[in-house]
Design a protein around this motif. Structure first.
Motif, PDB file in Angstrom:
ATOM      1  N   PRO A  10      19.371  -5.048   1.168  1.00 50.37           N
ATOM      2  CA  PRO A  10      18.894  -4.651   2.499  1.00 50.37           C
ATOM      3  C   PRO A  10      19.624  -5.456   3.561  1.00 50.37           C
ATOM      4  N   ASP A  38      15.198  -8.078   7.282  1.00 47.07           N
ATOM      5  CA  ASP A  38      13.956  -8.456   6.609  1.00 47.07           C
ATOM      6  C   ASP A  38      12.995  -7.272   6.449  1.00 47.07           C
ATOM      7  N   PRO A  39      12.803  -6.438   7.438  1.00 43.30           N
ATOM      8  CA  PRO A  39      11.914  -5.288   7.214  1.00 43.30           C
ATOM      9  C   PRO A  39      12.404  -4.372   6.099  1.00 43.30           C
ATOM     10  N   ASP A  40      13.747  -4.206   5.974  1.00 41.97           N
ATOM     11  CA  ASP A  40      14.280  -3.391   4.885  1.00 41.97           C
ATOM     12  C   ASP A  40      13.938  -4.023   3.538  1.00 41.97           C
ATOM     13  N   LEU A  83      11.367  -5.978   2.844  1.00 46.22           N
ATOM     14  CA  LEU A  83       9.936  -5.807   2.597  1.00 46.22           C
ATOM     15  C   LEU A  83       9.611  -4.385   2.150  1.00 46.22           C
ATOM     16  N   ARG A  84      10.240  -3.379   2.762  1.00 45.58           N
ATOM     17  CA  ARG A  84      10.011  -2.000   2.350  1.00 45.58           C
ATOM     18  C   ARG A  84      10.461  -1.782   0.917  1.00 45.58           C
ATOM     19  N   LEU A  85      11.609  -2.345   0.554  1.00 43.12           N
ATOM     20  CA  LEU A  85      12.128  -2.212  -0.800  1.00 43.12           C
ATOM     21  C   LEU A  85      11.199  -2.893  -1.803  1.00 43.12           C
ATOM     22  N   LEU A 116       7.917  -3.446  -1.394  1.00 44.86           N
ATOM     23  CA  LEU A 116       6.693  -2.637  -1.445  1.00 44.86           C
ATOM     24  C   LEU A 116       6.894  -1.392  -2.310  1.00 44.86           C
ATOM     25  N   ALA A 117       8.028  -0.746  -2.183  1.00 42.87           N
ATOM     26  CA  ALA A 117       8.312   0.452  -2.989  1.00 42.87           C
ATOM     27  C   ALA A 117       8.374   0.090  -4.471  1.00 42.87           C
ATOM     28  N   GLN A 146       4.761  -0.519  -5.693  1.00 35.98           N
ATOM     29  CA  GLN A 146       4.012   0.710  -5.808  1.00 35.98           C
ATOM     30  C   GLN A 146       4.473   1.529  -7.005  1.00 35.98           C
TER      31      GLN A 146
END
Length: 196
Positions: A178, A181-183, A185-187, A189-190, A193
């Protein structure tokens, strides 16, 4: 057996610890706890068994020579409080245990004790455990000392051999990194999940 000076030269002393105790029956047990802490601090625990035996015998004799304080002393009885002092002296290749008491009477090494005797063998045990021992006079009493030799310290056990890491048959999944940092965190989280 009486000498005029301590069994060591002051310039050879590496460490000293000292404790004064009331002349009561529990003094020997307290002296052993003091000894355990001091030897641990100096990393001389290899002497603990012999040092416990020698200290117990010397302190027990010193308490008897000083006069044991009764179980229920009065305030007036505390004025004549008897003390014994235990001092541990570390030398380069030995440890000296000194016990001071108020009696000037020299202790006697007895070889004539019978198996059923309840006392009289203490100094014989000190004599057998110690490299050397003796007595020297001080103002107001005497010091009985015993020197215990410090043997070579055994080397520590070898470290366990390191296990070889398992070889994975699959190559790890390479995901493009990524950029922010937001990228990340999204990765993350994915991925979490997907495992649920």
């Amino acid at each position: 057996m009486v000498s005029e000076a301590p069994p060591y030269r002051p310039q050879s002393v590496c460490f000293v610890d000292q404790l004064s105790l009331v002349a009561v029956n529990s003094a020997a047990a307290t002296a052993r706890r003091f000894l355990r802490l001091s030897l641990a601090k100096w990393q001389a625990g290899c002497l603990e068994d012999d040092a416990f035996l020698v200290t117990s015998e010397l302190v027990t004799n010193a308490v008897a020579a000083t006069g044991v304080l009764g179980g229920q002393p009065t305030w007036d009885g505390l004025k004549g409080l008897g003390l014994v002092t235990v001092r541990l002296i570390g030398l380069p290749d030995s440890v000296v245990i000194e016990v001071w008491d108020v009696s000037e009477e020299e202790p006697a090494l007895r070889h004539d004790t019978a198996p059923e005797d309840e006392s009289g063998r203490g100094l014989l045990l000190v004599h057998r455990c110690a490299k050397r021992w003796g007595v020297y006079r001080v103002t107001g009493g005497k010091v009985v000392w015993a020197e215990l030799a410090v043997g070579p310290v055994p080397p520590p056990p070898p470290l366990p051999k390191r296990q070889r890491q398992r070889q994975w048959s699959e190559r790890p999944l390479v995901v493009p990194g990524p950029t922010t940092d937001p990228d990340l965190l999204r990765l993350l989280l994915a991925g979490l999940q997907a495992r649920l």
